[in-house]
Design a protein around this motif. Structure first.
Motif, short mmCIF file in Angstrom:
data_model
loop_
_atom_site.label_atom_id
_atom_site.label_comp_id
_atom_site.label_asym_id
_atom_site.label_seq_id
_atom_site.Cartn_x
_atom_site.Cartn_y
_atom_site.Cartn_z
N THR A 158 -3.62 0.27 -3.17
CA THR A 158 -3.08 -1.07 -2.93
C THR A 158 -2.71 -1.69 -4.27
O THR A 158 -3.57 -1.95 -5.10
CB THR A 158 -4.10 -1.96 -2.20
N VAL A 204 -5.70 9.40 -0.62
CA VAL A 204 -6.14 8.15 -1.22
C VAL A 204 -5.14 7.05 -0.88
O VAL A 204 -3.93 7.25 -0.99
CB VAL A 204 -6.26 8.28 -2.76
N THR A 205 -5.66 5.90 -0.46
CA THR A 205 -4.80 4.74 -0.20
C THR A 205 -4.86 3.81 -1.40
O THR A 205 -5.94 3.38 -1.81
CB THR A 205 -5.25 4.00 1.07
N GLN A 253 0.23 5.90 -0.24
CA GLN A 253 -0.75 6.98 -0.18
C GLN A 253 -0.47 8.03 -1.24
O GLN A 253 0.70 8.34 -1.53
CB GLN A 253 -0.75 7.65 1.21
N ARG A 296 -6.93 -2.47 -5.21
CA ARG A 296 -7.88 -1.65 -4.47
C ARG A 296 -7.44 -0.18 -4.43
O ARG A 296 -6.25 0.09 -4.30
CB ARG A 296 -8.03 -2.17 -3.04
N ILE A 297 -8.42 0.70 -4.55
CA ILE A 297 -8.17 2.13 -4.38
C ILE A 297 -9.22 2.66 -3.42
O ILE A 297 -10.42 2.52 -3.67
CB ILE A 297 -8.26 2.88 -5.74
N GLN A 298 -8.76 3.23 -2.31
CA GLN A 298 -9.66 3.74 -1.28
C GLN A 298 -9.57 5.27 -1.26
O GLN A 298 -8.60 5.83 -0.76
CB GLN A 298 -9.28 3.17 0.09
N GLY A 299 -10.60 5.91 -1.83
CA GLY A 299 -10.61 7.36 -1.88
C GLY A 299 -11.18 7.86 -3.19
O GLY A 299 -11.73 7.10 -3.99
N ASP A 300 -11.03 9.13 -3.41
CA ASP A 300 -11.60 9.82 -4.56
C ASP A 300 -10.80 9.57 -5.84
O ASP A 300 -9.60 9.86 -5.90
CB ASP A 300 -11.65 11.33 -4.23
N TYR A 301 -11.45 9.02 -6.84
CA TYR A 301 -10.78 8.70 -8.10
C TYR A 301 -10.20 9.96 -8.74
O TYR A 301 -9.08 9.94 -9.29
CB TYR A 301 -11.76 8.02 -9.06
N GLN A 327 0.84 -1.20 0.00
CA GLN A 327 0.00 0.00 0.00
C GLN A 327 0.87 1.25 0.00
O GLN A 327 1.96 1.27 0.58
CB GLN A 327 -0.89 0.05 1.25
#
Length: 199
Positions: free
Chosen positions: A132, A129-130, A108, A171-176, A106
């Protein structure tokens, strides 16, 4: 009559995001010594997130001072891995090392936008945004870079998720939009609130 909007960035993708959203704007690239600013801030113990914010503000202020009657948007993005900033790769070998380092782990992305009006900062946002990244075989990595270099040299981390780089991630966690370098929805919201764009 609404105030003009200036994008203080030479990034093609940021300009495309605003244009696709139907925003009329002018591009005026801010020339700043990013490496010197980064080094100074990191020496003072600033976080990668704050570095992104400071760089965006510096760019917005530089152009905003020349056109005080406009809304000037400064942007920057910083990739942080294990607390360290990873810069855009200058050479193909450097891109390969970066991707090998990030693979299976991961990291950021901190995407900052600052709006200056009348010589003063009136709005700011840092979107975190995190990311992975999946494990990548050496064969695929070689082929990926052969197909996508030098385009990926414009991306910190040597990937572009809007293109084939999407295959590198699980995986992408946050705003594209923030991944692409601009917290677009929040920028549009502020511009609409101020009457710079129709809403």
């Amino acid at each position: 009559m609404s105030q003009s909007i200036i994008l203080a960035s030479g990034s093609t993708i940021r300009a495309e995001l605003l244009a696709r959203a139907g925003v009329s704007f002018e591009v005026m690239t801010a020339r700043v010594d990013e490496q010197s600013i980064k080094a100074s801030l990191l020496a003072e113990g600033e976080s990668p997130r704050n570095v992104a914010d400071a760089l965006a503000q510096t760019k917005a202020e530089k152009i905003g001072a020349r056109v005080p009657g406009a809304f000037t948007i400064g942007c920057d993005q910083v990739l942080a891995f294990d607390g360290q900033i990873v810069s855009k790769p200058a050479r193909l070998e450097e891109a390969k090392r970066q991707l090998q380092m990030l693979a299976g782990k991961q990291h950021q992305l901190h995407s900052a936008a600052v709006i200056v009006e009348g010589g003063k900062t009136v709005w700011r946002k840092v979107s975190d945004v995190t990311m992975t990244m999946r494990a990548i075989s050496d064969d695929y990595l070689e082929a990926y870079l052969a197909r996508n270099w030098p385009e990926v040299s414009h991306s910190c981390g040597a990937y572009q998720v809007e293109a084939e780089g999407s295959r590198l991630f699980s995986r992408i966690q946050g705003d594209y939009f923030a991944v692409l370098g601009l917290p677009l929805l929040e920028v549009l919201d502020y511009l609409a609130l101020r009457g710079a764009i129709e809403s």
